[in-house]
Design an enzyme around this catalytic site. Sequence first.
Site, PDB file in Angstrom:
ATOM      1  N   ARG A  94      42.233 -86.155 -24.841  1.00 34.56           N
ATOM      2  CA  ARG A  94      41.127 -86.739 -24.058  1.00 34.56           C
ATOM      3  C   ARG A  94      41.177 -86.079 -22.690  1.00 34.56           C
ATOM      4  O   ARG A  94      42.161 -86.206 -21.965  1.00 34.56           O
ATOM      5  CB  ARG A  94      41.278 -88.253 -23.943  1.00 34.56           C
ATOM      6  CG  ARG A  94      40.346 -88.836 -22.913  1.00 34.56           C
ATOM      7  CD  ARG A  94      40.254 -90.331 -22.987  1.00 34.56           C
ATOM      8  NE  ARG A  94      39.501 -90.747 -24.151  1.00 34.56           N
ATOM      9  CZ  ARG A  94      39.013 -91.985 -24.329  1.00 34.56           C
ATOM     10  NH1 ARG A  94      39.226 -92.911 -23.431  1.00 34.56           N
ATOM     11  NH2 ARG A  94      38.331 -92.286 -25.406  1.00 34.56           N
TER      12      ARG A  94
ATOM     13  N   ARG B 252      37.186 -97.322 -35.629  1.00 34.01           N
ATOM     14  CA  ARG B 252      37.861 -96.147 -35.060  1.00 34.01           C
ATOM     15  C   ARG B 252      39.134 -95.861 -35.861  1.00 34.01           C
ATOM     16  O   ARG B 252      39.456 -94.707 -36.151  1.00 34.01           O
ATOM     17  CB  ARG B 252      38.253 -96.403 -33.588  1.00 34.01           C
ATOM     18  CG  ARG B 252      37.106 -96.537 -32.608  1.00 34.01           C
ATOM     19  CD  ARG B 252      36.384 -95.240 -32.398  1.00 34.01           C
ATOM     20  NE  ARG B 252      37.238 -94.166 -31.918  1.00 34.01           N
ATOM     21  CZ  ARG B 252      37.583 -93.949 -30.649  1.00 34.01           C
ATOM     22  NH1 ARG B 252      37.096 -94.738 -29.694  1.00 34.01           N
ATOM     23  NH2 ARG B 252      38.353 -92.924 -30.300  1.00 34.01           N
TER      24      ARG B 252
ATOM     25  N   HIS C  14      31.965 -87.277 -27.592  1.00 29.53           N
ATOM     26  CA  HIS C  14      32.965 -88.264 -28.057  1.00 29.53           C
ATOM     27  C   HIS C  14      32.835 -88.373 -29.585  1.00 29.53           C
ATOM     28  O   HIS C  14      32.387 -89.381 -30.114  1.00 29.53           O
ATOM     29  CB  HIS C  14      32.726 -89.606 -27.371  1.00 29.53           C
ATOM     30  CG  HIS C  14      33.879 -90.555 -27.446  1.00 29.53           C
ATOM     31  ND1 HIS C  14      35.073 -90.252 -28.075  1.00 29.53           N
ATOM     32  CD2 HIS C  14      34.027 -91.831 -26.957  1.00 29.53           C
ATOM     33  CE1 HIS C  14      35.896 -91.293 -27.976  1.00 29.53           C
ATOM     34  NE2 HIS C  14      35.290 -92.250 -27.309  1.00 29.53           N
TER      35      HIS C  14
ATOM     36  N   CYS D 298      30.307 -98.618 -27.454  1.00 25.85           N
ATOM     37  CA  CYS D 298      31.619 -98.053 -27.784  1.00 25.85           C
ATOM     38  C   CYS D 298      32.753 -98.775 -27.070  1.00 25.85           C
ATOM     39  O   CYS D 298      33.906 -98.662 -27.489  1.00 25.85           O
ATOM     40  CB  CYS D 298      31.643 -96.560 -27.461  1.00 25.85           C
ATOM     41  SG  CYS D 298      31.420 -96.184 -25.714  1.00 25.85           S
TER      42      CYS D 298
ATOM     43  N   GLN E 108      34.413 -91.372 -31.768  1.00 21.35           N
ATOM     44  CA  GLN E 108      33.700 -92.642 -31.601  1.00 21.35           C
ATOM     45  C   GLN E 108      32.400 -92.630 -32.405  1.00 21.35           C
ATOM     46  O   GLN E 108      32.085 -93.596 -33.109  1.00 21.35           O
ATOM     47  CB  GLN E 108      33.384 -92.876 -30.119  1.00 21.35           C
ATOM     48  CG  GLN E 108      32.583 -94.143 -29.872  1.00 21.35           C
ATOM     49  CD  GLN E 108      33.377 -95.402 -30.140  1.00 21.35           C
ATOM     50  OE1 GLN E 108      34.422 -95.609 -29.552  1.00 21.35           O
ATOM     51  NE2 GLN E 108      32.881 -96.268 -31.029  1.00 21.35           N
TER      52      GLN E 108
ATOM     53  N   ASP F  58      25.928 -97.705 -23.520  1.00 19.06           N
ATOM     54  CA  ASP F  58      27.245 -97.333 -22.999  1.00 19.06           C
ATOM     55  C   ASP F  58      27.214 -97.598 -21.491  1.00 19.06           C
ATOM     56  O   ASP F  58      26.139 -97.865 -20.925  1.00 19.06           O
ATOM     57  CB  ASP F  58      27.508 -95.835 -23.310  1.00 19.06           C
ATOM     58  CG  ASP F  58      28.917 -95.375 -22.944  1.00 19.06           C
ATOM     59  OD1 ASP F  58      29.796 -96.230 -22.715  1.00 19.06           O
ATOM     60  OD2 ASP F  58      29.137 -94.148 -22.888  1.00 19.06           O
TER      61      ASP F  58
HETATM   62  N1  NVA Z   1      30.876 -92.659 -21.601  1.00 19.47           N
HETATM   63  C1  NVA Z   1      32.144 -93.339 -21.481  1.00 19.47           C
HETATM   64  C2  NVA Z   1      32.731 -93.580 -22.829  1.00 19.47           C
HETATM   65  C3  NVA Z   1      34.030 -94.342 -22.804  1.00 19.47           C
HETATM   66  C4  NVA Z   1      34.631 -94.509 -24.165  1.00 19.47           C
HETATM   67  C5  NVA Z   1      33.076 -92.520 -20.616  1.00 19.47           C
HETATM   68  O1  NVA Z   1      33.113 -91.286 -20.787  1.00 19.47           O
HETATM   69  O2  NVA Z   1      33.772 -93.088 -19.769  1.00 19.47           O
HETATM   70  N1   CP Z   2      35.520 -96.310 -26.943  1.00 15.54           N
HETATM   71  C1   CP Z   2      36.645 -95.716 -26.499  1.00 15.54           C
HETATM   72  O1   CP Z   2      36.856 -94.508 -26.658  1.00 15.54           O
HETATM   73  O2   CP Z   2      37.499 -96.565 -25.867  1.00 15.54           O
HETATM   74  P1   CP Z   2      38.758 -96.167 -25.005  1.00 15.54           P
HETATM   75  O3   CP Z   2      38.267 -95.492 -23.756  1.00 15.54           O
HETATM   76  O4   CP Z   2      39.452 -97.464 -24.710  1.00 15.54           O
HETATM   77  O5   CP Z   2      39.632 -95.236 -25.802  1.00 15.54           O
END
Ligand code: NVA
Ligand code: CP
Length: 322
Positions: A116, A303, A143, A275, A146, A235
């Site tokens: 990540r 997930r 992502h 998500c 997800q 989101d």
């Molecule tokens: N769009 C959000 C998704 C989190 C799972 C982010 O990138 O923070």
């Molecule tokens: N939806 C998701 O990816 O959650 P986290 O940021 O908690 O991993």
Amino acid sequence: MIGIESGLETPNAAKTDLVDFIDWPRADLDELMVLAERLKARRRAGELFQPLRGKTLGMIFEKSSTRTRVSFEVGMFQLGGHAIMLSSRDTQLGRGEPMQDTARVLSRYVDAVMVRTFSQVRLEELARFSTIPVINGLTDLTHPCQVLADIFTMRERFGRISGLEVAWIGDGNNMCNSWINAAGIWGFRLRIACPPSHQPLARYMETARSRSPGCIEITSDPAAAARGAHVINTDVWASMGQEEEEAVRARDFAGFQVNRELVELADPAAMVMHCLPAHRGQEITEEVLEGPRSAVWDEAENRLHIQKAILVRLIEGIRAIA
Ligand code: NVA
Ligand code: CP
């Protein structure tokens, strides 16, 4: 197989990555859905299935996570393997060790790596220099894990993917880009409602439209996107890394909240997805998040199942189980 060339290990062309599911053939993604369904059924029946005994997943986190971290770690454990959390705060990555060096070292220890991170370039560098499969656990642009879980949830709920109408309400962000990729692959209709200043990247929409003409519509009217939709999706308004823009974004996205009035415009059997993490009272109301149309907890659970399918596919080449 590792080769030495001018002191650099050559990439393993035979490995499969999940940098982005848009690179995978549709048939392989459908196969993954069936595999996840079987893994979920086996888990529900209390059956052990441990093809990853002795295997290790490295998990690099340069951003926070609850679901991604826990579902990958638990998934590896359930499959008989092990996962190692590698936070950039506690590893040499945080002190500037190049991703290409990290990639080559991790390839000597672990069997796959999930990352990540911020830029897609950093993910691609990890994939290029690793001789083991690399999985995208979120970047600023996409992502995929997800959205594969989301497509799995949609398929589970409606028994199909094609022919559905999906509304995306809010930011044209990483999640929205991956939904656009999914619409291009499966050909469902995705109606995106976002402020003109926060549209998704044009190149994602162009690719999706070239694969499935007519699959993407874009509007600045949330009601137009939600009307008749089978899925309403949203989101956060400020993603990780955008914390300083929170106040400005809250103003930009006023009117893009998923609330009862919006959900009432959708199909009577519509489900609401997010998500998570969610900000109650901002992009979604408490009433909708906790209400009868909300699928968010199933979505979060899924997930685990889809990622177990990804892990057995990438690490052991398993495509189907009974
Ligand atoms: N769009 C959000 C998704 C989190 C799972 C982010 O990138 O923070
Ligand atoms: N939806 C998701 O990816 O959650 P986290 O940021 O908690 O991993």
